[in-house]
Design a protein around this motif. Structure first.
Motif, PDB file in Angstrom:
ATOM      1  N   PHE A  74     -46.703  27.859   4.985  1.00  0.00           N
ATOM      2  CA  PHE A  74     -46.939  26.494   5.440  1.00  0.00           C
ATOM      3  C   PHE A  74     -48.396  26.074   5.385  1.00  0.00           C
ATOM      4  O   PHE A  74     -48.747  25.029   5.921  1.00  0.00           O
ATOM      5  CB  PHE A  74     -46.422  26.324   6.873  1.00  0.00           C
ATOM      6  CG  PHE A  74     -44.940  26.385   6.964  1.00  0.00           C
ATOM      7  CD1 PHE A  74     -44.167  25.295   6.619  1.00  0.00           C
ATOM      8  CD2 PHE A  74     -44.312  27.537   7.373  1.00  0.00           C
ATOM      9  CE1 PHE A  74     -42.803  25.345   6.694  1.00  0.00           C
ATOM     10  CE2 PHE A  74     -42.945  27.606   7.446  1.00  0.00           C
ATOM     11  CZ  PHE A  74     -42.171  26.508   7.110  1.00  0.00           C
ATOM     12  N   ALA A  77     -48.863  22.667   3.762  1.00  0.00           N
ATOM     13  CA  ALA A  77     -48.342  21.577   4.589  1.00  0.00           C
ATOM     14  C   ALA A  77     -49.266  21.296   5.769  1.00  0.00           C
ATOM     15  O   ALA A  77     -49.489  20.136   6.128  1.00  0.00           O
ATOM     16  CB  ALA A  77     -46.937  21.918   5.085  1.00  0.00           C
ATOM     17  N   ALA A  80     -52.260  19.513   4.453  1.00  0.00           N
ATOM     18  CA  ALA A  80     -51.888  18.133   4.137  1.00  0.00           C
ATOM     19  C   ALA A  80     -51.807  17.302   5.415  1.00  0.00           C
ATOM     20  O   ALA A  80     -52.243  16.146   5.448  1.00  0.00           O
ATOM     21  CB  ALA A  80     -50.556  18.095   3.397  1.00  0.00           C
TER      22      ALA A  80
END
Length: 186
Positions: A74, A77, A80
Protein backbone atom coordinates in the motif's frame (compact mmCIF):
# COMPACT_ATOMS: atom_id res chain seq x y z
CA UNK A 1 12.02 13.45 18.79
CA UNK A 2 9.38 11.19 17.29
CA UNK A 3 8.19 11.72 13.71
CA UNK A 4 4.76 12.77 15.00
CA UNK A 5 6.32 15.45 17.21
CA UNK A 6 8.47 16.64 14.28
CA UNK A 7 5.42 16.95 12.04
CA UNK A 8 3.49 18.87 14.72
CA UNK A 9 6.49 21.15 15.23
CA UNK A 10 6.60 21.76 11.48
CA UNK A 11 2.94 22.75 11.53
CA UNK A 12 3.64 25.18 14.38
CA UNK A 13 6.48 26.74 12.36
CA UNK A 14 4.13 27.10 9.39
CA UNK A 15 1.61 28.84 11.64
CA UNK A 16 4.34 31.18 12.86
CA UNK A 17 5.13 32.09 9.25
CA UNK A 18 1.49 33.07 8.76
CA UNK A 19 1.55 35.19 11.93
CA UNK A 20 4.71 36.90 10.64
CA UNK A 21 3.01 37.54 7.29
CA UNK A 22 -0.04 39.02 9.03
CA UNK A 23 2.19 41.26 11.15
CA UNK A 24 4.02 42.54 8.07
CA UNK A 25 0.67 43.17 6.40
CA UNK A 26 -0.42 45.29 9.38
CA UNK A 27 2.71 47.43 8.99
CA UNK A 28 2.17 47.68 5.21
CA UNK A 29 -1.42 48.86 5.74
CA UNK A 30 -0.26 51.38 8.34
CA UNK A 31 2.45 52.71 6.00
CA UNK A 32 -0.07 53.00 3.17
CA UNK A 33 -2.60 54.85 5.37
CA UNK A 34 -0.08 57.35 6.75
CA UNK A 35 1.85 57.84 3.51
CA UNK A 36 5.02 56.51 5.10
CA UNK A 37 7.91 54.70 3.53
CA UNK A 38 7.26 51.20 2.24
CA UNK A 39 8.82 48.36 4.22
CA UNK A 40 12.18 46.90 3.30
CA UNK A 41 12.15 43.52 1.60
CA UNK A 42 14.10 42.03 4.56
CA UNK A 43 10.83 42.03 6.52
CA UNK A 44 9.99 38.85 4.58
CA UNK A 45 12.97 36.94 6.00
CA UNK A 46 11.14 35.73 9.15
CA UNK A 47 8.23 34.50 7.06
CA UNK A 48 10.43 32.46 4.76
CA UNK A 49 12.55 31.20 7.65
CA UNK A 50 9.53 29.88 9.55
CA UNK A 51 7.94 28.52 6.38
CA UNK A 52 11.14 26.70 5.37
CA UNK A 53 11.55 25.19 8.84
CA UNK A 54 7.91 24.11 8.79
CA UNK A 55 8.23 22.56 5.35
CA UNK A 56 11.34 20.61 6.29
CA UNK A 57 9.90 19.33 9.54
CA UNK A 58 6.36 18.59 8.37
CA UNK A 59 6.58 17.59 4.73
CA UNK A 60 9.81 15.61 4.64
CA UNK A 61 9.08 13.85 7.92
CA UNK A 62 5.50 13.20 6.82
CA UNK A 63 6.58 11.63 3.54
CA UNK A 64 9.12 9.45 5.34
CA UNK A 65 6.52 8.51 7.94
CA UNK A 66 3.91 7.65 5.31
CA UNK A 67 6.39 5.51 3.38
CA UNK A 68 7.84 3.60 6.33
CA UNK A 69 4.60 2.97 8.20
CA UNK A 70 2.56 1.79 5.21
CA UNK A 71 2.36 -1.93 4.45
CA UNK A 72 4.44 -3.08 1.50
CA UNK A 73 1.52 -3.36 -0.91
CA UNK A 74 0.00 0.00 0.00
CA UNK A 75 2.95 2.37 -0.15
CA UNK A 76 1.90 3.84 -3.45
CA UNK A 77 -1.67 4.36 -2.25
CA UNK A 78 -0.51 6.02 0.97
CA UNK A 79 1.82 8.33 -0.93
CA UNK A 80 -1.02 9.15 -3.36
CA UNK A 81 -3.23 9.98 -0.37
CA UNK A 82 -0.52 12.26 1.00
CA UNK A 83 -0.29 14.20 -2.26
CA UNK A 84 -4.09 14.32 -2.68
CA UNK A 85 -4.46 15.98 0.73
CA UNK A 86 -1.80 18.50 -0.28
CA UNK A 87 -3.71 19.18 -3.50
CA UNK A 88 -6.94 19.68 -1.55
CA UNK A 89 -5.20 22.13 0.80
CA UNK A 90 -3.75 24.03 -2.16
CA UNK A 91 -7.23 24.21 -3.70
CA UNK A 92 -8.61 25.77 -0.50
CA UNK A 93 -5.80 28.34 -0.51
CA UNK A 94 -6.47 29.11 -4.20
CA UNK A 95 -10.18 29.71 -3.52
CA UNK A 96 -9.36 32.03 -0.61
CA UNK A 97 -6.78 33.85 -2.75
CA UNK A 98 -9.35 34.36 -5.50
CA UNK A 99 -11.82 35.74 -2.96
CA UNK A 100 -9.18 38.09 -1.55
CA UNK A 101 -8.15 39.26 -5.03
CA UNK A 102 -11.80 39.90 -5.90
CA UNK A 103 -12.03 42.41 -3.03
CA UNK A 104 -8.67 43.92 -4.03
CA UNK A 105 -7.66 44.35 -0.39
CA UNK A 106 -5.41 42.04 1.53
CA UNK A 107 -6.47 41.92 5.12
CA UNK A 108 -4.14 40.71 7.86
CA UNK A 109 -7.13 38.72 9.07
CA UNK A 110 -6.61 36.32 6.15
CA UNK A 111 -3.14 35.42 7.46
CA UNK A 112 -4.28 35.26 11.07
CA UNK A 113 -7.26 33.13 9.97
CA UNK A 114 -4.92 30.67 8.28
CA UNK A 115 -2.74 30.66 11.41
CA UNK A 116 -5.81 29.88 13.53
CA UNK A 117 -6.64 27.03 11.12
CA UNK A 118 -3.10 25.73 11.59
CA UNK A 119 -3.58 25.73 15.38
CA UNK A 120 -6.78 23.74 14.94
CA UNK A 121 -5.03 21.35 12.54
CA UNK A 122 -2.15 20.79 14.98
CA UNK A 123 -4.60 20.07 17.78
CA UNK A 124 -6.58 17.71 15.54
CA UNK A 125 -3.40 16.01 14.33
CA UNK A 126 -2.17 15.44 17.88
CA UNK A 127 -5.60 14.15 18.92
CA UNK A 128 -5.77 11.70 15.99
CA UNK A 129 -2.22 10.44 16.53
CA UNK A 130 -2.49 9.97 20.29
CA UNK A 131 -1.59 6.44 21.19
CA UNK A 132 0.06 5.70 17.85
CA UNK A 133 3.11 3.52 18.34
CA UNK A 134 5.78 4.18 15.74
CA UNK A 135 7.01 0.96 14.18
CA UNK A 136 10.65 0.94 13.26
CA UNK A 137 11.12 -0.44 9.81
CA UNK A 138 13.45 -3.35 9.55
CA UNK A 139 15.77 -3.33 6.63
CA UNK A 140 14.43 -5.75 4.06
CA UNK A 141 16.92 -7.97 2.37
CA UNK A 142 15.77 -9.85 -0.66
CA UNK A 143 17.03 -13.38 -0.91
CA UNK A 144 18.16 -14.08 -4.45
CA UNK A 145 19.04 -17.74 -4.97
CA UNK A 146 22.32 -18.52 -6.62
CA UNK A 147 22.09 -19.35 -10.29
CA UNK A 148 22.38 -23.06 -10.99
CA UNK A 149 24.69 -24.20 -13.71
CA UNK A 150 24.12 -26.92 -16.22
CA UNK A 151 25.92 -30.12 -15.43
CA UNK A 152 29.19 -30.38 -17.31
CA UNK A 153 28.86 -31.57 -20.87
CA UNK A 154 29.76 -35.16 -21.62
CA UNK A 155 33.28 -35.74 -22.84
CA UNK A 156 32.00 -37.17 -26.07
CA UNK A 157 29.73 -34.20 -26.66
CA UNK A 158 32.63 -31.92 -27.47
CA UNK A 159 31.60 -29.36 -24.89
CA UNK A 160 28.15 -28.79 -26.39
CA UNK A 161 25.19 -28.54 -24.01
CA UNK A 162 22.92 -31.53 -23.72
CA UNK A 163 19.59 -31.70 -25.46
CA UNK A 164 16.43 -31.16 -23.46
CA UNK A 165 15.32 -34.73 -23.98
CA UNK A 166 18.61 -36.18 -22.78
CA UNK A 167 18.64 -37.82 -19.36
CA UNK A 168 20.02 -35.59 -16.61
CA UNK A 169 19.28 -32.36 -18.46
CA UNK A 170 18.33 -29.44 -16.22
CA UNK A 171 17.09 -26.21 -17.74
CA UNK A 172 18.85 -23.19 -16.21
CA UNK A 173 16.63 -21.27 -13.84
CA UNK A 174 16.03 -17.61 -14.33
CA UNK A 175 17.14 -15.55 -11.37
CA UNK A 176 14.47 -13.11 -10.19
CA UNK A 177 14.97 -10.33 -7.74
CA UNK A 178 12.42 -9.34 -5.12
CA UNK A 179 13.78 -5.82 -5.12
CA UNK A 180 11.93 -3.13 -7.03
CA UNK A 181 13.99 -0.09 -6.17
CA UNK A 182 17.24 -0.17 -8.08
CA UNK A 183 17.88 -0.12 -11.78
CA UNK A 184 20.18 -3.14 -11.86
CA UNK A 185 17.95 -5.41 -9.83
CA UNK A 186 15.83 -6.75 -12.65
Amino acid sequence: MSPIARMATGMVFTGLSLVAAGTVQIYLDHAADTGGEPLHVAWQVPQYFFLSCGEVMASITGLEFAFTQAPDGFRGAVMAGWFCTQAAGNAVVAVVALAVNATSTISPLVYFGFAACMVLCVMGFLWVTRGYHYQKQQRRRSHVPAQRRNPPAAASGGGMPRNEGAPGFRRPQRVRSNSTGSVGSR
